[in-house]
Design an enzyme around this catalytic site. Structure first.
Site, short mmCIF file in Angstrom:
data_model
loop_
_atom_site.label_atom_id
_atom_site.label_comp_id
_atom_site.label_asym_id
_atom_site.label_seq_id
_atom_site.Cartn_x
_atom_site.Cartn_y
_atom_site.Cartn_z
CE1 TYR A 53 11.56 44.13 -7.69
CE2 TYR A 53 9.95 42.49 -8.33
CZ TYR A 53 10.67 43.14 -7.34
OH TYR A 53 10.50 42.79 -6.03
CB SER A 207 15.08 35.98 -0.55
OG SER A 207 15.40 36.91 -1.55
N PRO A 208 12.63 33.17 -0.08
CG PRO A 208 10.90 31.87 -0.97
CD PRO A 208 11.60 33.18 -1.15
N GLY A 212 18.78 31.44 -2.76
CA GLY A 212 19.23 30.25 -3.49
C GLY A 212 20.19 29.38 -2.71
CG LEU A 214 18.17 28.11 2.83
CD1 LEU A 214 16.86 28.77 3.22
CD2 LEU A 214 18.72 27.28 4.00
N GLY A 216 21.32 24.20 -1.50
CA GLY A 216 22.54 23.40 -1.39
C GLY A 216 23.48 23.52 -2.56
CE LYS A 217 21.11 27.34 -6.84
NZ LYS A 217 20.55 28.24 -7.89
#
Length: 327
Positions: A53, A207-208, A212, A214, A216-217
């Site tokens: 990372y 990535s739950p 990103g 989910l 709604g963005k």
């Protein structure tokens, strides 16, 4: 924050983990400090990173923050090794590489041990027993307290977990496995999750929030400050911007409206409370986003909402993944 046992071990972790994928690259030291302090003050303990990372910068940055901001004893640090910057060989599971990588991680983190050490991915060119022996050596030497794997498919996880339980000698049982899992990606339910449940291996979903999506963005447009608007992260988000994902996002929004909460809270609560899940790992961009994610602590979804979300996001399970007697 509620604590859960990691698999069939005595190690307890916060049921939401903090991810550091963007640290040292998109997340600078100031934002990282805010994230870690916010997480710690909320009772969070599990911090997940990897040697690749930010090309090692994520571990280095975390090490600096542990030294001056948050006591080492209050955190459960998880890191990974095995990914290599080689286009011809993406993963190196050899004993020599893994143990050298662990030593380098400890130096960057400024600590004598990591709480959980994961093999980042399966290496088809190295005998699995050699890879697993690196986990045994890491734990027996005290450089790691617990061990796990990441991105192993069902048969790979079952083989590794069974080997560690059945092979002669002192073996380190697998405490955890880390894979992507969300309402937009339920592939682990076919074989990985049944294997993990059977072997007592805790699942740490990455990535739950569906990368990103989910939250709604992206329902109407792509926000200019979002990952999908970033040149190097756009390919990561794009697969979840199709019509199937859109229907699931709409269902999450409907559930959120009915419960007077946010889509983020609904999506995160759903995966957090799935069977076998120990702690979803959230990669927030700033403290405000993290605070929004941590607010899910007080939310438990009603059964009827869970069933509705299960139905709208149900993956296709065909032979032989599905119980053959029902086909």
């Amino acid at each position: 924050m509620e604590q859960r046992h990691l698999g069939r071990t005595g190690l307890r972790v916060s049921r939401i983990g903090l991810g550091t994928l963007t640290w040292g690259r998109d997340t600078d030291e100031h934002d990282a400090a805010d994230l870690l302090k916010t997480f710690w003050e909320a009772g969070g303990t599990l911090v997940d990173t990897a040697d690749v990372y930010g090309d090692g910068e994520a571990e280095y940055l975390l090490g600096r923050l542990i030294e001056g901001l948050v006591p080492r004893r209050d955190l459960v640090i998880s890191t990974k090794a095995g990914s290599v910057p080689d286009p011809d060989r993406r993963f190196d599971g050899s004993r020599g590489h893994l143990l050298s990588a662990l030593d380098a991680s400890l130096a960057r983190l400024g600590t004598d041990y990591v709480d959980v050490w994961h093999i980042h991915a399966f290496d088809p060119y190295t005998p699995l027993e050699e890879t697993l022996q690196a986990l045994d050596l890491a734990v027996s030497s005290g450089r790691a307290r617990y061990a796990g794997v990441s991105n192993f498919c069902g048969w790979q996880l079952a083989k590794a977990g069974t080997w560690q339980l059945a092979a002669p000698g002192i073996r380190t049982r697998l405490a955890s496995t880390q894979l992507e899992y969300s309402l937009l990606q339920r592939g682990v339910e076919r074989e990985v999750l049944p294997a993990a449940l059977d072997l007592g291996i805790g699942l740490l979903p990455s990535s739950p929030l569906g990368r990103g999506v989910l939250t709604g963005k992206y329902r109407d447009a792509t926000p200019p400050d979002s990952r999908a608007a970033s040149e190097h992260m756009a390919p990561f988000v794009e697969p979840y911007l199709d019509d199937t994902a859109s229907r699931i996002v709409d269902a999450v929004q409907t559930a959120a409206d009915g419960l007077a909460v946010t889509p983020l809270q609904v999506a995160l609560a759903w995966v957090r409370d799935r069977p076998g899940v120990a702690a979803p790992v959230v990669g927030a961009r700033n403290a405000q986003q993290l605070t929004a994610a941590l607010s899910v602590e007080a939310l438990s979804l009603p059964d009827e909402i869970c069933r509705a979300l299960d139905d709208v996001s149900a993956p296709v399970h065909r032979y032989p993944d599905h119980d053959w007697s029902t086909l």
